[in-house]
Design a protein around this motif. Sequence first.
Motif, PDB file in Angstrom:
ATOM      1  N   GLY A  87       6.681   7.474  18.459  1.00 36.09           N
ATOM      2  CA  GLY A  87       6.034   7.459  17.046  1.00 36.09           C
ATOM      3  C   GLY A  87       6.524   6.165  16.077  1.00 36.09           C
ATOM      4  O   GLY A  87       5.947   6.233  15.095  1.00 36.09           O
ATOM      5  N   ARG A  88       7.302   5.420  16.782  1.00 35.83           N
ATOM      6  CA  ARG A  88       7.672   4.349  16.076  1.00 35.83           C
ATOM      7  C   ARG A  88       6.506   3.276  15.987  1.00 35.83           C
ATOM      8  O   ARG A  88       5.625   3.378  16.547  1.00 35.83           O
ATOM      9  N   ILE A  89       6.294   2.406  14.648  1.00 33.43           N
ATOM     10  CA  ILE A  89       5.226   1.497  14.562  1.00 33.43           C
ATOM     11  C   ILE A  89       5.496   0.306  15.506  1.00 33.43           C
ATOM     12  O   ILE A  89       6.836  -0.245  15.560  1.00 33.43           O
ATOM     13  N   ALA A 143      12.149   1.414  12.615  1.00 27.02           N
ATOM     14  CA  ALA A 143      10.966   2.256  12.355  1.00 27.02           C
ATOM     15  C   ALA A 143       9.869   1.267  12.803  1.00 27.02           C
ATOM     16  O   ALA A 143       9.012   1.723  13.509  1.00 27.02           O
ATOM     17  N   VAL A 144      10.111   0.185  12.755  1.00 25.41           N
ATOM     18  CA  VAL A 144       9.024  -0.919  13.279  1.00 25.41           C
ATOM     19  C   VAL A 144       9.621  -1.688  14.248  1.00 25.41           C
ATOM     20  O   VAL A 144      10.454  -2.529  14.005  1.00 25.41           O
ATOM     21  N   TYR A 203       5.888   4.695   6.371  1.00 24.61           N
ATOM     22  CA  TYR A 203       6.904   3.962   7.139  1.00 24.61           C
ATOM     23  C   TYR A 203       8.294   4.765   6.592  1.00 24.61           C
ATOM     24  O   TYR A 203       9.089   4.773   7.502  1.00 24.61           O
ATOM     25  N   GLU A 204       8.424   5.059   5.470  1.00 20.50           N
ATOM     26  CA  GLU A 204       9.661   5.848   4.942  1.00 20.50           C
ATOM     27  C   GLU A 204       9.965   7.117   5.957  1.00 20.50           C
ATOM     28  O   GLU A 204      11.075   7.540   6.012  1.00 20.50           O
ATOM     29  N   LYS A 205       8.599   7.831   6.145  1.00 22.48           N
ATOM     30  CA  LYS A 205       8.955   8.986   6.972  1.00 22.48           C
ATOM     31  C   LYS A 205       9.403   8.715   8.427  1.00 22.48           C
ATOM     32  O   LYS A 205      10.490   9.400   8.862  1.00 22.48           O
ATOM     33  N   ASP A 245       0.889  -1.070   0.019  1.00 22.73           N
ATOM     34  CA  ASP A 245       0.014   0.130  -0.096  1.00 22.73           C
ATOM     35  C   ASP A 245       0.893   1.478  -0.060  1.00 22.73           C
ATOM     36  O   ASP A 245       1.768   1.373   0.857  1.00 22.73           O
ATOM     37  N   LYS A 246       0.789   2.229  -0.892  1.00 26.70           N
ATOM     38  CA  LYS A 246       1.363   3.211  -1.239  1.00 26.70           C
ATOM     39  C   LYS A 246       1.375   4.337   0.079  1.00 26.70           C
ATOM     40  O   LYS A 246       2.577   4.789   0.616  1.00 26.70           O
ATOM     41  N   LYS A 247       0.314   4.426   0.482  1.00 25.86           N
ATOM     42  CA  LYS A 247       0.379   5.300   1.684  1.00 25.86           C
ATOM     43  C   LYS A 247       0.808   4.831   2.984  1.00 25.86           C
ATOM     44  O   LYS A 247       1.736   5.526   3.603  1.00 25.86           O
TER      45      LYS A 247
END
Length: 239
Positions: free
Chosen positions: A227-229, A190-191, A179-181, A172-174
């Motif tokens: 703010g990490r996933i 990030a995760v 994730y990239e942000k 999914d692009k969004k």
Amino acid sequence: MNKYLEDLVKLSKYDIAISMFEPKIENEKAKLSTFVEVAESIKSQINDTYAQIDDVKSKRTKNNIHLAELKTKLEDISRKNNEVSNEKELKALQLEEEIAKEQVSFANEEIIRLDEIAVAKEEELKELQGKLTEEEESIKEIQISVDNAIEEINQERNNVSQERGQLLEKFDKKILTFYEKIRRWAKDTAVVPVKDQACYGCFMKINDKTYSEVIKSEEIINCPHCGRILYKEEETEEA
Ligand SMILES: [Zn+2]
């Protein structure tokens, strides 16, 4: 687990793996470079020793030239001996002869000393050359094993990159942008999993409400502190 979250966890694991390849390759190269450094240092010692031997040889040559000069001088004195007309001249000649003979014996001693140094230096040189040969053989062996290891790492990297590419095709692009942000500042964290009810990115405790949401894994939950996933590790889920 939420499909998007599952993809994010997978993507992040691929990215972490990809980041690890370069240090692994560097590590392999470092194994070799320590041996190359030792070989270089032996080579420079060999060059120094050659220079020292040359120096000794040139000093020896100078002494030989000096000896030849002294020989001529002594012959000269001996000729003059037959021509002296008074005591004063004779004494002066004797003194000159004495000095020249002293210089001859000093030059001879010096040549012996230089020859001893030359022998020791030649021995040193042989030892160093032996060491260099050994080191170069080790380098050859290590080079082969390092090359093989790097090839394996590259193969693995290609596999991971390919799998990552396949995952991205249906990503999914969004969610990817999201994730990239986070990845821009959090890099490979990030995760992150939640362990002992704490975020494994910032290591802060998360509240019960967020924690239960993470366990449910129905939505993408960010750490309220950094703010990490967040995701609940599967092992714990199974347990
Ligand atoms: Zn956090």
